[in-house]
Write an enzyme that holds these catalytic residues in place. Structure first.
Site, short mmCIF file in Angstrom:
data_model
loop_
_atom_site.label_atom_id
_atom_site.label_comp_id
_atom_site.label_asym_id
_atom_site.label_seq_id
_atom_site.Cartn_x
_atom_site.Cartn_y
_atom_site.Cartn_z
N ASN A 12 5.46 -0.23 -1.06
CA ASN A 12 5.94 -1.35 -1.89
C ASN A 12 7.45 -1.38 -1.77
O ASN A 12 8.15 -0.58 -2.39
CB ASN A 12 5.50 -1.13 -3.34
CG ASN A 12 6.02 -2.23 -4.25
OD1 ASN A 12 6.58 -3.22 -3.78
ND2 ASN A 12 5.84 -2.06 -5.55
N TRP A 13 7.93 -2.31 -0.95
CA TRP A 13 9.38 -2.36 -0.71
C TRP A 13 10.14 -3.03 -1.86
O TRP A 13 11.36 -3.07 -1.85
CB TRP A 13 9.66 -3.11 0.60
CG TRP A 13 9.29 -2.32 1.82
CD1 TRP A 13 8.95 -1.00 1.87
CD2 TRP A 13 9.22 -2.81 3.17
NE1 TRP A 13 8.67 -0.63 3.17
CE2 TRP A 13 8.83 -1.72 3.99
CE3 TRP A 13 9.44 -4.05 3.76
CZ2 TRP A 13 8.67 -1.84 5.36
CZ3 TRP A 13 9.28 -4.17 5.12
CH2 TRP A 13 8.90 -3.08 5.92
N LYS A 14 9.41 -3.60 -2.80
CA LYS A 14 10.06 -4.27 -3.94
C LYS A 14 11.09 -5.28 -3.40
O LYS A 14 10.84 -5.89 -2.37
CB LYS A 14 10.65 -3.24 -4.91
CG LYS A 14 9.58 -2.20 -5.30
CD LYS A 14 9.99 -1.29 -6.42
CE LYS A 14 8.84 -0.32 -6.73
NZ LYS A 14 9.10 0.54 -7.87
N HIS A 102 1.87 -5.05 -11.26
CA HIS A 102 2.80 -3.92 -11.20
C HIS A 102 3.55 -3.83 -12.53
O HIS A 102 3.84 -4.84 -13.15
CB HIS A 102 3.78 -4.11 -10.04
CG HIS A 102 4.59 -2.89 -9.76
ND1 HIS A 102 5.68 -2.54 -10.50
CD2 HIS A 102 4.43 -1.91 -8.84
CE1 HIS A 102 6.18 -1.40 -10.04
NE2 HIS A 102 5.44 -0.99 -9.03
N GLU A 104 6.53 -3.38 -13.17
CA GLU A 104 7.77 -4.16 -13.19
C GLU A 104 7.48 -5.62 -13.50
O GLU A 104 8.26 -6.30 -14.16
CB GLU A 104 8.53 -3.98 -11.86
CG GLU A 104 9.17 -2.59 -11.79
CD GLU A 104 9.32 -2.02 -10.40
OE1 GLU A 104 9.24 -2.77 -9.42
OE2 GLU A 104 9.50 -0.78 -10.30
N GLU A 174 0.00 4.06 -11.90
CA GLU A 174 1.44 4.29 -11.79
C GLU A 174 2.04 4.51 -13.18
O GLU A 174 2.36 3.53 -13.88
CB GLU A 174 2.13 3.08 -11.15
CG GLU A 174 1.70 2.80 -9.73
CD GLU A 174 2.79 2.08 -8.96
OE1 GLU A 174 3.15 2.58 -7.89
OE2 GLU A 174 3.31 1.05 -9.43
N GLY A 180 10.48 5.40 -9.86
CA GLY A 180 11.90 5.32 -9.55
C GLY A 180 12.75 6.35 -10.28
O GLY A 180 13.97 6.26 -10.29
N SER A 220 7.32 7.94 -7.74
CA SER A 220 8.15 8.98 -7.12
C SER A 220 7.39 9.85 -6.12
O SER A 220 7.67 11.05 -6.00
CB SER A 220 8.80 9.86 -8.20
OG SER A 220 9.69 9.09 -8.98
N GLY A 241 7.21 3.53 -3.51
CA GLY A 241 8.36 2.64 -3.61
C GLY A 241 9.51 3.17 -2.78
O GLY A 241 9.55 3.02 -1.56
N GLY A 242 10.46 3.81 -3.43
CA GLY A 242 11.70 4.25 -2.80
C GLY A 242 11.52 4.95 -1.46
O GLY A 242 12.20 4.62 -0.48
P1 13P Z 1 8.86 4.83 -6.57
O1 13P Z 1 8.06 5.49 -5.47
O2 13P Z 1 10.23 4.38 -6.15
O3 13P Z 1 8.87 5.68 -7.82
O4 13P Z 1 8.07 3.48 -6.96
C1 13P Z 1 6.73 3.55 -7.24
C2 13P Z 1 6.20 2.17 -7.35
O5 13P Z 1 6.49 1.47 -8.31
C3 13P Z 1 5.34 1.68 -6.28
O6 13P Z 1 4.75 0.49 -6.62
#
Ligand code: 13P
Length: 260
Positions: A12-14, A102, A104, A174, A180, A220, A241-242
């Site tokens: 997930n590159w956001k 998600h 977010e 999640e 994050g 994470s 994500g990251g």
């Molecule tokens: P991180 O891996 O950056 O914590 O993000 C997780 C996430 O929200 C994937 O959708």
């Protein structure tokens, strides 16, 4: 595969990577993944909307066996919804997986369970697979309400779906406090909540759906934490994500099975 479902590891590159950077990232990733990786694990990348066409073209022309994903969508096929993108538009770009609900989207854009449910249905109606997210806040975890919170999100998100539809879906657990933050859930805590999710599916939709639905952990995930998470019986993949922004780090997560 020790009888488990085939894992799905998703990037997930956001709101990161413009379309040039996205092309470079998938090309780099494809060099780093082996045929054995693809045999063992399904991999999806979820770039921003503006990158989808470019990434689709690279995946197709270079015959890269990585699935194309989106991060969200609207629930209608078309209409006066300024700024939105429809499931039909995504399907046309060969998108196979769409992240829905998600945290977010829920926290920053006011997406409620009922919206998540109609989006899940709209994604399925276009022949794509939803990755439906759920997870508790830090306050909910500290109050001991993690399981009830997650169970209610799962029940609301899956309302009205058939067991067959649920069987081919992906649910991503999640925990919000782990996203994050660098604070990954312990493998035991992640397993416990993923087992709860599978139990909820079993109670509501039967054993076949519960045995088939894939449950990812997200929050994470890093190369160092992936192997122990992926060893858990009810964890069938990761939503990253990251660490997915760097192809080398993401490829090391995908190669989790070669560690230890
Ligand atoms: P991180 O891996 O950056 O914590 O993000 C997780 C996430 O929200 C994937 O959708």
């Amino acid at each position: 595969m020790d009888g488990k479902r085939k894992p799905l590891i998703s990037a997930n590159w956001k709101m990161n990577h413009n379309h040039f950077e996205a092309i470079q990232a998938v090309q780099k990733l494809s060099y780093l993944l082996s045929a054995a990786d693809h045999e063992a694990v399904d991999v999806s990348v979820h770039p921003p909307f503006t990158d989808l066409r470019s990434v689709q073209t690279v995946l197709q022309s270079d015959e890269i066996p990585v699935l194309l994903g989106a991060q969200d969508c609207h629930w209608e096929a078309s209409g006066a919804f300024t700024g939105e993108v429809s499931p039909a538009m995504l399907a046309k770009l060969d998108v196979s997986h769409v992240i829905v609900g998600h945290s977010e989207r829920r926290q920053l854009f006011g997406e409620v369970d009922q919206v998540v449910n109609v989006k899940v249905k709209a994604v399925i109606a276009e022949g794509m697979t939803p990755i439906m997210c759920c997870g508790e806040s830090l306050e909910e975890r500290e109050a001991g309400t993690t399981d009830s919170r997650v169970a209610s999100q799962v029940r609301a998100g899956l309302a009205g779906l058939t067991p067959e539809q649920i069987s081919s879906m992906v649910i991503a657990y999640e925990p919000i406090w782990a996203i994050g933050t660098g604070k990954v859930a312990t493998p035991e805590d992640a397993q416990s909540v993923c087992a709860t999710i599978r139990r909820v599916v079993r109670e509501d939709s039967g054993t076949a759906a519960a045995d088939a639905v894939r449950i990812q952990y997200g929050g994470s995930v890093k190369p160092v934490s992936a192997p122990d998470l992926m060893r858990q019986p009810d964890i069938d993949g990761a939503l990253v994500g990251g660490a997915s922004l760097d192809p080398e780090e993401f490829a090391r997560i995908i190669a989790y099975r070669l560690v230890g």
